[in-house]
Design a protein around this motif. Structure first.
Motif, PDB file in Angstrom:
ATOM      1  N   LEU A 130      19.999   1.194   1.104  1.00 54.46           N
ATOM      2  CA  LEU A 130      21.001   0.358   0.427  1.00 54.46           C
ATOM      3  C   LEU A 130      22.252   1.181   0.100  1.00 54.46           C
ATOM      4  CD1 LEU A 130      21.540  -2.473  -0.840  1.00 54.46           C
ATOM      5  CD2 LEU A 130      20.646  -1.547  -2.988  1.00 54.46           C
ATOM      6  N   PHE A 131      22.058   2.378  -0.440  1.00 50.59           N
ATOM      7  CA  PHE A 131      23.209   3.187  -0.850  1.00 50.59           C
ATOM      8  C   PHE A 131      23.925   3.811   0.348  1.00 50.59           C
ATOM      9  CE2 PHE A 131      20.603   3.767  -4.965  1.00 50.59           C
ATOM     10  CZ  PHE A 131      21.089   2.550  -5.455  1.00 50.59           C
ATOM     11  N   GLU A 132      23.189   3.933   1.475  1.00 58.08           N
ATOM     12  CA  GLU A 132      23.820   4.373   2.714  1.00 58.08           C
ATOM     13  C   GLU A 132      24.730   3.263   3.241  1.00 58.08           C
ATOM     14  OE1 GLU A 132      20.750   6.866   4.999  1.00 58.08           O
ATOM     15  OE2 GLU A 132      21.244   5.155   6.305  1.00 58.08           O
TER      16      GLU A 132
ATOM     17  N   ASP B 260      27.960 -12.380  -4.600  1.00 62.57           N
ATOM     18  CA  ASP B 260      27.252 -13.030  -3.486  1.00 62.57           C
ATOM     19  C   ASP B 260      27.149 -12.106  -2.263  1.00 62.57           C
ATOM     20  OD1 ASP B 260      27.025 -15.168  -5.136  1.00 62.57           O
ATOM     21  OD2 ASP B 260      28.138 -16.580  -3.879  1.00 62.57           O
ATOM     22  N   LYS B 261      28.238 -11.404  -1.979  1.00 60.61           N
ATOM     23  CA  LYS B 261      28.265 -10.552  -0.786  1.00 60.61           C
ATOM     24  C   LYS B 261      27.218  -9.439  -0.859  1.00 60.61           C
ATOM     25  CE  LYS B 261      31.605  -8.215   2.046  1.00 60.61           C
ATOM     26  NZ  LYS B 261      30.895  -6.931   1.867  1.00 60.61           N
ATOM     27  N   HIS B 262      26.948  -8.964  -2.073  1.00 61.74           N
ATOM     28  CA  HIS B 262      25.942  -7.905  -2.240  1.00 61.74           C
ATOM     29  C   HIS B 262      24.569  -8.339  -1.738  1.00 61.74           C
ATOM     30  CE1 HIS B 262      28.516  -6.159  -5.757  1.00 61.74           C
ATOM     31  NE2 HIS B 262      28.811  -5.565  -4.622  1.00 61.74           N
ATOM     32  N   TYR B 263      24.302  -9.652  -1.831  1.00 67.30           N
ATOM     33  CA  TYR B 263      22.983 -10.131  -1.385  1.00 67.30           C
ATOM     34  C   TYR B 263      22.789  -9.910   0.116  1.00 67.30           C
ATOM     35  CZ  TYR B 263      21.923 -12.152  -5.933  1.00 67.30           C
ATOM     36  OH  TYR B 263      21.636 -12.304  -7.267  1.00 67.30           O
ATOM     37  N   ASP B 264      23.874  -9.933   0.883  1.00 69.70           N
ATOM     38  CA  ASP B 264      23.757  -9.683   2.327  1.00 69.70           C
ATOM     39  C   ASP B 264      23.387  -8.227   2.589  1.00 69.70           C
ATOM     40  OD1 ASP B 264      24.549 -12.278   2.580  1.00 69.70           O
ATOM     41  OD2 ASP B 264      26.627 -11.820   3.103  1.00 69.70           O
ATOM     42  N   THR B 265      23.981  -7.330   1.807  1.00 66.64           N
ATOM     43  CA  THR B 265      23.685  -5.902   1.982  1.00 66.64           C
ATOM     44  C   THR B 265      22.230  -5.625   1.615  1.00 66.64           C
ATOM     45  OG1 THR B 265      25.949  -5.570   1.229  1.00 66.64           O
ATOM     46  CG2 THR B 265      24.617  -3.596   1.512  1.00 66.64           C
ATOM     47  N   VAL B 266      21.775  -6.249   0.528  1.00 71.23           N
ATOM     48  CA  VAL B 266      20.369  -6.082   0.120  1.00 71.23           C
ATOM     49  C   VAL B 266      19.443  -6.653   1.204  1.00 71.23           C
ATOM     50  CG1 VAL B 266      18.631  -6.959  -1.523  1.00 71.23           C
ATOM     51  CG2 VAL B 266      20.701  -5.836  -2.347  1.00 71.23           C
TER      52      VAL B 266
ATOM     53  N   THR C   1       0.833  -1.214   0.000  1.00 69.83           N
ATOM     54  CA  THR C   1       0.000   0.000   0.000  1.00 69.83           C
ATOM     55  C   THR C   1       0.867   1.263   0.000  1.00 69.83           C
ATOM     56  OG1 THR C   1      -0.178   0.094   2.417  1.00 69.83           O
ATOM     57  CG2 THR C   1      -1.874  -1.168   1.256  1.00 69.83           C
ATOM     58  N   ILE C   2       2.133   1.119   0.370  1.00 65.68           N
ATOM     59  CA  ILE C   2       3.067   2.261   0.323  1.00 65.68           C
ATOM     60  C   ILE C   2       4.262   1.887  -0.552  1.00 65.68           C
ATOM     61  CG2 ILE C   2       2.449   3.340   2.531  1.00 65.68           C
ATOM     62  CD1 ILE C   2       5.160   1.821   3.559  1.00 65.68           C
ATOM     63  N   ALA C   3       3.959   1.161  -1.654  1.00 66.92           N
ATOM     64  CA  ALA C   3       5.028   0.541  -2.446  1.00 66.92           C
ATOM     65  C   ALA C   3       6.136   1.514  -2.858  1.00 66.92           C
ATOM     66  CB  ALA C   3       4.430  -0.121  -3.681  1.00 66.92           C
ATOM     67  N   ASP C   4       5.752   2.670  -3.403  1.00 66.53           N
ATOM     68  CA  ASP C   4       6.807   3.549  -3.922  1.00 66.53           C
ATOM     69  C   ASP C   4       7.638   4.136  -2.782  1.00 66.53           C
ATOM     70  OD1 ASP C   4       8.089   4.342  -6.354  1.00 66.53           O
ATOM     71  OD2 ASP C   4       7.551   6.396  -5.816  1.00 66.53           O
ATOM     72  N   ASP C   5       6.963   4.532  -1.692  1.00 70.34           N
ATOM     73  CA  ASP C   5       7.710   5.055  -0.539  1.00 70.34           C
ATOM     74  C   ASP C   5       8.640   3.990   0.027  1.00 70.34           C
ATOM     75  OD1 ASP C   5       6.514   7.509  -0.677  1.00 70.34           O
ATOM     76  OD2 ASP C   5       4.924   7.007   0.740  1.00 70.34           O
ATOM     77  N   ALA C   6       8.147   2.752   0.085  1.00 71.89           N
ATOM     78  CA  ALA C   6       8.970   1.662   0.613  1.00 71.89           C
ATOM     79  C   ALA C   6      10.195   1.462  -0.279  1.00 71.89           C
ATOM     80  CB  ALA C   6       8.156   0.373   0.704  1.00 71.89           C
ATOM     81  N   ALA C   7       9.980   1.536  -1.592  1.00 75.57           N
ATOM     82  CA  ALA C   7      11.108   1.330  -2.513  1.00 75.57           C
ATOM     83  C   ALA C   7      12.110   2.486  -2.417  1.00 75.57           C
ATOM     84  CB  ALA C   7      10.589   1.173  -3.941  1.00 75.57           C
ATOM     85  N   ILE C   8      11.594   3.702  -2.206  1.00 73.15           N
ATOM     86  CA  ILE C   8      12.504   4.855  -2.032  1.00 73.15           C
ATOM     87  C   ILE C   8      13.365   4.628  -0.789  1.00 73.15           C
ATOM     88  CG2 ILE C   8      12.578   7.318  -1.394  1.00 73.15           C
ATOM     89  CD1 ILE C   8      10.141   7.714  -3.263  1.00 73.15           C
ATOM     90  N   LEU C   9      12.705   4.249   0.306  1.00 76.09           N
ATOM     91  CA  LEU C   9      13.432   3.995   1.561  1.00 76.09           C
ATOM     92  C   LEU C   9      14.473   2.902   1.372  1.00 76.09           C
ATOM     93  CD1 LEU C   9      10.811   3.869   4.458  1.00 76.09           C
ATOM     94  CD2 LEU C   9      12.596   5.573   4.073  1.00 76.09           C
ATOM     95  N   PHE C  10      14.057   1.846   0.644  1.00 74.80           N
ATOM     96  CA  PHE C  10      14.953   0.705   0.432  1.00 74.80           C
ATOM     97  C   PHE C  10      16.248   1.144  -0.264  1.00 74.80           C
ATOM     98  CE2 PHE C  10      16.501  -2.402  -2.671  1.00 74.80           C
ATOM     99  CZ  PHE C  10      16.928  -3.412  -1.823  1.00 74.80           C
ATOM    100  N   TYR C  11      16.115   1.869  -1.371  1.00 73.29           N
ATOM    101  CA  TYR C  11      17.337   2.239  -2.106  1.00 73.29           C
ATOM    102  C   TYR C  11      18.161   3.267  -1.336  1.00 73.29           C
ATOM    103  CZ  TYR C  11      16.028  -0.633  -6.042  1.00 73.29           C
ATOM    104  OH  TYR C  11      15.736  -1.715  -6.825  1.00 73.29           O
ATOM    105  N   GLN C  12      17.478   4.173  -0.591  1.00 71.45           N
ATOM    106  CA  GLN C  12      18.243   5.116   0.236  1.00 71.45           C
ATOM    107  C   GLN C  12      19.101   4.358   1.243  1.00 71.45           C
ATOM    108  OE1 GLN C  12      15.325   7.705   2.017  1.00 71.45           O
ATOM    109  NE2 GLN C  12      15.426   9.190   0.328  1.00 71.45           N
TER     110      GLN C  12
END
Ligand code: HEM
Length: 144
Positions: free
Chosen positions: A32-34, A89-95, A19-30
């Motif tokens: 992730l890059f942090e 493989d290691k990137h999957y842990d960060t995700v 129900t908050i898909a886009d906000d959740a995705a914004i938070l996710f990538y923020q």
């Protein structure tokens, strides 16, 4: 291994996040890059599109938990494509860390230890399937 109860916990909690898909995705990538700023340049396309693609794939994967025979080939293809994006493989842990953080932010108190464990089980299944397919593809390339 994902139990039926865990599938339901993931499907129900994802319905809330959706129900908050886009906000959740914004938070996710923020997040992730942090956690790892070196991942930012790997995303070359439009991030609005990327957010949509991620949420669509997660929606399909969460629904597909009831039909693993159909889901697994799709996730294997996704894993092989990720090898081509330079994902290791290691990137999957960060995700995983960014995903769990986002779920906690989106679900609040509904993100109970049981819900968290269920997501860990589902993410582990997806990530393992992706990594294994990528490794198999690399190995078969080496032997030809
Ligand atoms: C369960 C785990 C994951 C899911 C469901 C997922 C989903 C997706 C989807 C749907 C796309 C769109 C392109 C395509 O379908 O091939 C994509 C692209 C991409 N993903 Fe993932 N992904 C996951 C894990 C990761 C991980 C661990 C990384 C590592 C940083 C990553 C980095 C990327 C990159 C770099 C692209 C290409 C972006 C671009 O072309 O601009 N993904 N991902």
């Amino acid at each position: 291994m994902v139990t039926d109860a865990q599938k339901s916990l993931v499907q129900n909690s994802f319905a809330t996040v959706a129900t908050i898909a886009d906000d959740a995705a914004i938070l996710f990538y923020q997040r992730l890059f942090e956690l790892d700023p070196s991942l930012r340049p790997m995303f070359r396309g439009d991030m609005t599109e990327q957010r949509k693609k991620l949420m669509q794939m997660l929606t399909a994967a969460v629904k597909g938990l009831d039909r693993l025979d159909q889901l697994v080939p799709v996730v294997k293809d996704l894993g092989r494509r990720h090898d081509g994006y330079g994902v290791t493989d290691k990137h999957y842990d960060t995700v995983a860390e960014a995903l769990l953080w986002t779920l906690e932010a989106g679900l609040g108190r509904a993100f109970t230890p049981e819900v968290k464990d269920a997501w860990v089980a589902v993410y582990t299944l997806l990530a393992t399937t992706m990594k294994d397919a990528a490794r198999e593809a690399r190995e078969s390339l080496v032997t030809v």
